[in-house]
Design a protein around this motif. Structure first.
Motif, short mmCIF file in Angstrom:
data_model
loop_
_atom_site.label_atom_id
_atom_site.label_comp_id
_atom_site.label_asym_id
_atom_site.label_seq_id
_atom_site.Cartn_x
_atom_site.Cartn_y
_atom_site.Cartn_z
N PHE A 111 -14.76 -28.20 -10.70
CA PHE A 111 -15.85 -28.73 -9.88
C PHE A 111 -16.32 -30.06 -10.46
CE2 PHE A 111 -20.37 -29.25 -9.00
CZ PHE A 111 -20.39 -29.09 -7.63
N PHE B 198 -17.10 -14.84 10.48
CA PHE B 198 -16.95 -15.47 9.16
C PHE B 198 -15.51 -15.92 8.93
CE2 PHE B 198 -20.70 -12.82 8.93
CZ PHE B 198 -21.61 -13.68 8.36
N PHE B 199 -15.10 -16.95 9.68
CA PHE B 199 -13.72 -17.43 9.56
C PHE B 199 -13.63 -18.79 8.87
CE2 PHE B 199 -15.26 -18.14 13.94
CZ PHE B 199 -15.29 -19.53 13.96
N ASN B 200 -14.76 -19.34 8.45
CA ASN B 200 -14.75 -20.62 7.73
C ASN B 200 -14.77 -20.36 6.23
OD1 ASN B 200 -15.18 -22.49 10.07
ND2 ASN B 200 -17.07 -21.30 10.27
N ALA B 201 -13.63 -20.57 5.59
CA ALA B 201 -13.53 -20.32 4.14
C ALA B 201 -13.82 -21.62 3.39
CB ALA B 201 -12.14 -19.81 3.79
N VAL B 202 -14.49 -21.49 2.26
CA VAL B 202 -14.85 -22.63 1.43
C VAL B 202 -14.20 -22.47 0.06
CG1 VAL B 202 -16.79 -23.76 0.26
CG2 VAL B 202 -17.06 -22.92 2.60
N GLN B 203 -13.68 -23.58 -0.45
CA GLN B 203 -13.06 -23.51 -1.77
C GLN B 203 -14.14 -23.47 -2.85
OE1 GLN B 203 -10.14 -26.58 -2.23
NE2 GLN B 203 -9.43 -25.81 -4.21
N ILE B 204 -13.89 -22.67 -3.86
CA ILE B 204 -14.83 -22.56 -4.99
C ILE B 204 -14.25 -23.33 -6.16
CG2 ILE B 204 -16.00 -20.93 -6.54
CD1 ILE B 204 -15.52 -18.86 -4.23
N TYR B 205 -15.12 -24.05 -6.86
CA TYR B 205 -14.67 -24.92 -7.95
C TYR B 205 -15.35 -24.53 -9.25
CZ TYR B 205 -13.75 -27.71 -3.82
OH TYR B 205 -13.34 -28.12 -2.60
N PRO B 206 -15.00 -23.40 -9.84
CA PRO B 206 -15.71 -23.03 -11.05
C PRO B 206 -15.43 -23.99 -12.20
CG PRO B 206 -13.97 -21.48 -10.59
CD PRO B 206 -14.00 -22.43 -9.46
N GLN B 207 -16.45 -24.11 -13.05
CA GLN B 207 -16.38 -24.89 -14.29
C GLN B 207 -15.79 -26.28 -14.11
OE1 GLN B 207 -15.10 -21.46 -14.72
NE2 GLN B 207 -17.18 -20.84 -15.12
N SER C 13 -15.21 -38.12 -7.28
CA SER C 13 -15.90 -38.58 -6.10
C SER C 13 -16.90 -39.67 -6.45
CB SER C 13 -16.61 -37.38 -5.45
OG SER C 13 -17.46 -37.82 -4.44
N GLN D 96 -17.04 -44.01 -5.40
CA GLN D 96 -18.09 -44.58 -4.55
C GLN D 96 -18.16 -46.10 -4.67
OE1 GLN D 96 -21.60 -42.49 -5.69
NE2 GLN D 96 -21.31 -40.85 -4.21
N SER E 291 -13.83 -32.83 -9.91
CA SER E 291 -13.77 -33.35 -8.55
C SER E 291 -15.03 -34.14 -8.24
CB SER E 291 -13.59 -32.22 -7.53
OG SER E 291 -14.75 -31.45 -7.44
N TYR E 292 -16.16 -33.69 -8.82
CA TYR E 292 -17.40 -34.41 -8.58
C TYR E 292 -17.33 -35.79 -9.25
CZ TYR E 292 -22.34 -35.36 -8.07
OH TYR E 292 -23.54 -35.93 -7.73
N LEU F 108 -15.76 -17.37 -0.42
CA LEU F 108 -17.03 -17.75 0.22
C LEU F 108 -16.74 -18.24 1.64
CD1 LEU F 108 -19.96 -19.63 -1.47
CD2 LEU F 108 -19.32 -20.13 0.88
N PHE F 109 -17.50 -17.71 2.58
CA PHE F 109 -17.33 -18.08 3.99
C PHE F 109 -18.69 -18.45 4.59
CE2 PHE F 109 -14.20 -14.93 2.85
CZ PHE F 109 -13.02 -15.36 3.44
N LEU G 194 -20.97 -22.51 -6.37
CA LEU G 194 -19.65 -23.14 -6.31
C LEU G 194 -19.21 -23.65 -7.68
CD1 LEU G 194 -20.03 -25.22 -3.04
CD2 LEU G 194 -18.62 -23.18 -3.34
N SER G 195 -20.14 -24.22 -8.43
CA SER G 195 -19.77 -24.87 -9.69
C SER G 195 -19.54 -23.86 -10.82
CB SER G 195 -20.83 -25.89 -10.11
OG SER G 195 -22.05 -25.25 -10.39
#
Lengths: 129, 129
Positions: free
Chosen positions: A118, A106-115, A125, A129, A121-122, B77-78, B46-47
């Motif tokens: 997120f 488990f070495f792949n960390a993911v960023q969390i985007y609370p409230q 994005s 488009q 950023s969405y 989170l991984f 995540l959100s």
């Protein structure tokens, strides 16, 4: 049947006869990997004291570390409240559990985007488009 | 698509569109539970910053703790090396993760019988039949 193995009958194996097994370092609690066990691999683990899994890719019993030397000596074994997951507390020989050479898979960390972060950023994005 | 969510595309969901997720106490490393996530529950996690799973028994999105109050605030989170398991490091509100009221779902300990002990107990059992 050996009375000591009756608990295995309570487990809920999936339609392939497998159950997920989490391997955790017994010293510091690091979650090292998750693999799958079947009835045979559980019995082998209990009888040898070393983690055996079922390799889904090779469709065969997998004595973890038999080739690499990175075996897992099982210190404690638990199953969960509804009998569908196993937890092994192990002494990870070589301190490497992952086939990549990492200590833990488990070495792949993911960023969390609370409230709002997120949503912001969405939105950005979507606008891009 | 939001670039921040592209990693989800790398995950290997099973034929039901699910992936196992391990929840671990971020403070002391205790493995609390294992549940399943789908694409939607990962995005919700995540959100909101709170663990959401997919309830296989109820076939619906499951905001862990929505009823009991025992929510899980996700600190990290991984995903693993081959993208088929998720690890959540959580702040377990109420210090109770299990529906039984236990802190962890893994409270069933099994005795290990390495080498001769296992064979002896098995032989005794066979003789007793």
């Amino acid at each position: 049947m050996n009375q000591n193995l009756l608990w295995i009958e309570k487990l809920k194996f999936n339609e392939q006869g497998l159950i997920p097994a989490i391997a955790q370092d017994y010293r510091d609690g690091t979650v090292l990997m998750m693999a799958w066990m079947n009835y045979e691999s559980i019995k082998k683990t209990l009888s040898t004291g070393e983690a055996h899994y079922w390799s889904r890719s090779r469709s065969q019993l997998w004595h973890k570390g038999a080739t690499s030397g990175h075996i897992q000596k099982v210190k404690e074994l638990f199953y969960d409240c509804d009998g569908d997951t196993i937890l092994l507390k192990v002494d990870q020989i070589g301190d490497i559990a992952c086939h990549t050479g990492a200590r833990s898979c488990f070495f792949n960390a993911v960023q969390i985007y609370p409230q709002s972060n997120f949503l912001n950023s969405y939105s950005c994005s979507k606008r891009g488009q």
